[in-house]
Write a protein that holds these residues in place. Structure first.
Motif, PDB file in Angstrom:
ATOM      1  N   MET A  46     103.051  86.597  59.262  1.00 46.86           N
ATOM      2  CA  MET A  46     103.921  85.442  58.992  1.00 46.86           C
ATOM      3  C   MET A  46     104.741  85.631  57.723  1.00 46.86           C
ATOM      4  O   MET A  46     105.710  84.909  57.487  1.00 46.86           O
ATOM      5  N   GLU A  47     104.313  86.590  56.896  1.00 44.75           N
ATOM      6  CA  GLU A  47     104.931  86.690  55.572  1.00 44.75           C
ATOM      7  C   GLU A  47     106.338  87.265  55.573  1.00 44.75           C
ATOM      8  O   GLU A  47     107.059  87.143  54.589  1.00 44.75           O
ATOM      9  N   ALA A  48     106.736  87.867  56.683  1.00 49.64           N
ATOM     10  CA  ALA A  48     108.125  88.321  56.770  1.00 49.64           C
ATOM     11  C   ALA A  48     109.061  87.117  56.884  1.00 49.64           C
ATOM     12  O   ALA A  48     110.230  87.186  56.529  1.00 49.64           O
ATOM     13  N   LEU A  49     108.495  86.026  57.391  1.00 48.58           N
ATOM     14  CA  LEU A  49     109.311  84.855  57.710  1.00 48.58           C
ATOM     15  C   LEU A  49     109.164  83.740  56.674  1.00 48.58           C
ATOM     16  O   LEU A  49     110.124  83.033  56.369  1.00 48.58           O
ATOM     17  N   PHE A  50     107.939  83.592  56.139  1.00 50.78           N
ATOM     18  CA  PHE A  50     107.669  82.463  55.241  1.00 50.78           C
ATOM     19  C   PHE A  50     107.198  82.942  53.877  1.00 50.78           C
ATOM     20  O   PHE A  50     106.632  84.036  53.750  1.00 50.78           O
ATOM     21  N   ALA A  51     107.363  82.093  52.876  1.00 49.23           N
ATOM     22  CA  ALA A  51     106.856  82.403  51.539  1.00 49.23           C
ATOM     23  C   ALA A  51     105.340  82.550  51.591  1.00 49.23           C
ATOM     24  O   ALA A  51     104.663  81.865  52.360  1.00 49.23           O
ATOM     25  N   LYS A  52     104.823  83.442  50.744  1.00 47.55           N
ATOM     26  CA  LYS A  52     103.378  83.709  50.751  1.00 47.55           C
ATOM     27  C   LYS A  52     102.555  82.455  50.486  1.00 47.55           C
ATOM     28  O   LYS A  52     101.510  82.222  51.093  1.00 47.55           O
ATOM     29  N   GLY A  53     103.018  81.651  49.530  1.00 44.85           N
ATOM     30  CA  GLY A  53     102.278  80.433  49.191  1.00 44.85           C
ATOM     31  C   GLY A  53     102.133  79.512  50.391  1.00 44.85           C
ATOM     32  O   GLY A  53     101.089  78.889  50.606  1.00 44.85           O
ATOM     33  N   ALA A  54     103.186  79.444  51.208  1.00 42.33           N
ATOM     34  CA  ALA A  54     103.153  78.604  52.403  1.00 42.33           C
ATOM     35  C   ALA A  54     102.220  79.193  53.452  1.00 42.33           C
ATOM     36  O   ALA A  54     101.456  78.476  54.108  1.00 42.33           O
ATOM     37  N   VAL A  55     102.262  80.522  53.598  1.00 43.16           N
ATOM     38  CA  VAL A  55     101.422  81.192  54.599  1.00 43.16           C
ATOM     39  C   VAL A  55      99.943  80.999  54.269  1.00 43.16           C
ATOM     40  O   VAL A  55      99.114  80.714  55.140  1.00 43.16           O
ATOM     41  N   GLU A  56      99.631  81.132  53.002  1.00 49.53           N
ATOM     42  CA  GLU A  56      98.246  80.934  52.570  1.00 49.53           C
ATOM     43  C   GLU A  56      97.751  79.541  52.981  1.00 49.53           C
ATOM     44  O   GLU A  56      96.644  79.376  53.506  1.00 49.53           O
ATOM     45  N   ASN A 124     108.886  79.869  47.476  1.00 51.87           N
ATOM     46  CA  ASN A 124     109.877  80.942  47.615  1.00 51.87           C
ATOM     47  C   ASN A 124     110.362  81.423  46.256  1.00 51.87           C
ATOM     48  O   ASN A 124     110.489  82.617  46.016  1.00 51.87           O
ATOM     49  N   LYS A 125     110.629  80.454  45.384  1.00 54.93           N
ATOM     50  CA  LYS A 125     111.137  80.775  44.052  1.00 54.93           C
ATOM     51  C   LYS A 125     110.165  81.683  43.295  1.00 54.93           C
ATOM     52  O   LYS A 125     110.559  82.720  42.769  1.00 54.93           O
ATOM     53  N   ILE A 126     108.889  81.299  43.256  1.00 54.14           N
ATOM     54  CA  ILE A 126     107.950  82.093  42.452  1.00 54.14           C
ATOM     55  C   ILE A 126     107.709  83.477  43.061  1.00 54.14           C
ATOM     56  O   ILE A 126     107.243  84.382  42.397  1.00 54.14           O
ATOM     57  N   GLN A 127     108.064  83.618  44.333  1.00 55.13           N
ATOM     58  CA  GLN A 127     107.930  84.925  44.964  1.00 55.13           C
ATOM     59  C   GLN A 127     109.175  85.779  44.733  1.00 55.13           C
ATOM     60  O   GLN A 127     109.218  86.949  45.126  1.00 55.13           O
ATOM     61  N   GLY A 128     110.209  85.191  44.134  1.00 55.17           N
ATOM     62  CA  GLY A 128     111.420  85.950  43.859  1.00 55.17           C
ATOM     63  C   GLY A 128     112.438  85.964  44.978  1.00 55.17           C
ATOM     64  O   GLY A 128     113.424  86.704  44.944  1.00 55.17           O
TER      65      GLY A 128
END
Lengths: 453, 453
Positions: A46-56, A124-128
């Motif tokens: 899922m991480e190609a599509l969504f921010a990691k924080g959201a996926v978690e 998204n922001k904190i992931q760059g």
């Protein structure tokens, strides 16, 4: 004690955690599947599509999840939102029921959607990440994500369902003012959009099509992520701030709801107000009823089937276990564009299946009649989506009157309708109708699902 | 201490009296005159047109006037409104100034106008009046009076300035939803309207014309009263709830304003936020500055003359001592329809004359630029009227930066712009311009005033 009209929660009592109902469900929601392998979807897919924080959060089984401090600060621009005693509506209906509504229309963009737009933009922001794509139906989600992206310096492309783009031109202006790019979907910006336009030159668009377009852009651009305004677990999670606040506010009145109501598109505002109360049914044996109010013209909960289906028209998303009308179901051009979605999120779908929540379908004319009455007696012109919840609340209040019961009814006013006045115009001048969905169409769509899994 | 973004006043601390600045003015405002006799207008002469409760307040010299309990209850639907620290705007301007705004956009109709609509409808109701007429420019006042009349069971006819009627079609829908009748002015409903249409077939209408129409209907129908949304003393009085709340909220922060700003049409929102603070200049020697921000295209305060003039085009109203551009001045079709009025109320005019308040004129393009910046950094899309106050606040904040001073700036956000998105659309696509008023036109209009008294 004199009852006050609105119950305000002090800012320092705003909840600092979201509630994840998955932790308390006996039957957990079925996993999403990778459509190619038919295996349960893994977070990394899922991480190609969504921010990691959201996926978690999407996969989390934790009961409570901390709201990041920066998100809390932004929430406080408009939160805690008021809980309001609908005394005008009670009087108009001459009901012994007490009716409360949570007023999510006070956010700067006019709806509850900001509750998830802020954390999604934040993760998204904190992931760059720098670029985001999304879809929007009525435009409430697109507006919310526009201002959240503007705040965090992310640029945003919004694919807006064509019928809403045409019905609500000023929604586009709102998103533009906040700095987002907006395209009527299906658009000429994507391959799937161009193909859909060739195949269905007269289509009004659907949320499913718009999702396909937004996802296509995110898939093709590795520096871009996609963001969804409903359906998924992490979105539902963010919206629980609504019910968590409402619970504290109701405590201040001494009341507890007998029935909790939200309008239903993908499930985010309904789940947001319902799940914190449903928690007490699941864990303490409370017996509150929960009613999802969907449009009769898009009746996935009341007439759809529980099955694996795609979240979008093209089949770009994982397979989601949902009550669905089929991913190529094209609803009538009703004016509650935010509810024109073929499926329900996996958590809600499981809860419906387990009879832990109920659904009711509302006809378009009944929804607008409820909206106009509410505007007259409570002052706020509700979003066409929210009028479905009001209509269901009125039904419950009239039932309480018949039964002579002092029921406590709580519903979510998910947004105001000030940018939807063209729809009210049409209603007031007699130009709107109801739409029945033929059973053959539903049967045909659902038959196609068998092949998916 | 951590600064919070919004400062909420508990409901039970909402002021229970309005503040009447006339009591503290050394030079009292000149009396209104009966145009036939040129003698000071008597209260009983006004009662054919206005509710008795309003007339009593119009002539009152009492410092504080009780807010009726029923009005207080209705205020509490949306009041106290938040005081907000504009931290996003401060950051964007990189200014040492602290900027606060009072957020009147949170009322159900989206502006401060409800503060006077509720008591005006109330005073008519308790007098047994059943029919009300009014005018509206941008539609904010008409919307507010529509819902107040709906609440008290009064029927309402609204004459809406034609240019706004055309620019903001959804304002009409809002009023219709609340049950009011709306006519584009000049209309075919009145004699004066029909005459104006014959004489100026291409007119965009003015507030002066719309007032004439609404007054004509009230004069001809003894069971009907007229209601005005600005200019008059009783309207200004009702709006002081804004500044009285803001004062308490600023006390909670420990700050006191160096400058207080409001946009200026007839004076109601400006006076509402300014007068409670001006009180301390008048009675305790405070030195706060007060800035009325008017559109450069309708510059009555900065370029008009202090003289007796009519409040309407036709000369139906009493003669009012005002800064005016002449009652037949027709401003350009700017998008801040609520500021397109030729004159200022008598209290504000006297205070300007006595140099107790200042005025600044803002060009249309500067106002929208300020509005878009504010939307991006604070999330709220302001009404085109309110953008004038924002533009003036930005000027003050940039001055503070030049001077390296930590000034405290307070402005009134009189309303949101969600029903004005067509104007933002035009601005964002480069279709709006500035409008200069030729000096000859002002001179010619003002020369005509000599004959009136």
């Amino acid at each position: 004690m004199k009852t006050t009209k609105k119950i305000m929660l002090p800012e320092n009592e705003m909840p600092t955690q979201w509630y994840n109902i998955v932790a308390d469900m006996k039957n957990k929601p079925l996993p999403m599947l990778n459509p190619a392998t038919k295996q349960p979807l893994k977070p990394e897919e899922m991480e190609a599509l969504f921010a990691k924080g959201a996926v978690e959060q999407e996969f989390s089984q934790e009961r409570y999840i901390d709201i990041p401090e920066e998100v809390q600060t932004l929430y406080k621009i408009y939160r805690p939102t008021p809980l309001v005693r609908a005394s005008g509506l009670e009087k108009a209906l001459d009901t012994p029921a007490k009716i409360y509504f949570k007023n999510e229309s006070v956010s700067p963009v006019g709806s509850h959607k900001l509750n998830s737009a802020i954390p999604q933009a934040y993760y998204n922001k904190i992931q760059g990440i720098k670029h985001i794509t999304t879809e929007t139906g009525a435009g409430q989600w697109g507006s919310a994500l526009s201002i959240a992206c503007q705040h965090f310096g992310l640029d945003l492309q919004v694919f807006m369902v064509k019928v809403s783009y045409d019905q609500k031109p000023y929604r586009k202006s709102v998103m533009n003012t906040y700095g987002a790019q907006v395209f009527a979907s299906p658009s000429d910006q994507t391959e799937i959009g161009r193909r859909l336009r060739r195949k269905f030159p007269n289509t009004s668009g659907t949320l499913g099509m718009a999702i396909s377009e937004a996802v296509e852009v995110a898939i093709k651009n590795p520096d871009t992520r996609y963001s969804l305004g409903s359906v998924l677990n992490h979105v539902i999670l963010h919206q629980t701030i609504i019910g968590l606040e409402a619970e504290k506010q109701l405590e201040m009145t001494g009341d507890y709801p007998d029935v909790v109501i939200g309008c239903f598109g993908g499930g985010s505002n309904f789940s947001g107000i319902a799940f914190p109360f449903l928690r007490h049914n699941l864990t303490e044996g409370k017996t509150t009823r929960f009613v999802a109010a969907e449009p009769a013209s898009c009746p996935k909960l009341t007439r759809g089937e529980f099955n694996y289906d795609f979240g979008d028209t093209e089949g770009f998303t994982p397979l989601i276990p949902m009550y669905t009308l089929g991913h190529d179901f094209e609803p009538a051009d009703i004016h509650a564009g935010g509810l024109r979605y073929h499926g329900a999120g996996s958590i809600v779908s499981q809860l419906i299946k387990d009879n832990l929540i109920e659904a009711v379908d509302i006809k378009q004319l009944d929804s607008f009649a409820a909206g106009v009455l509410f505007a007259k007696v409570e002052g706020i012109i509700p979003a066409p989506e929210s009028t479905h919840a009001i209509s269901a609340a009125i039904q419950e209040a009239l039932k309480a009157k018949e039964e002579g019961k002092e029921k406590v009814i709580l519903f979510n006013l998910s947004g105001h309708g000030l940018i939807d006045m063209a729809s009210y115009d049409k209603y007031l001048s007699g130009q709107l109708g109801n739409y029945e969905v033929p059973q053959e169409l539903i049967d045909k769509n659902i038959a196609k699902l068998e092949k998916l899994v």
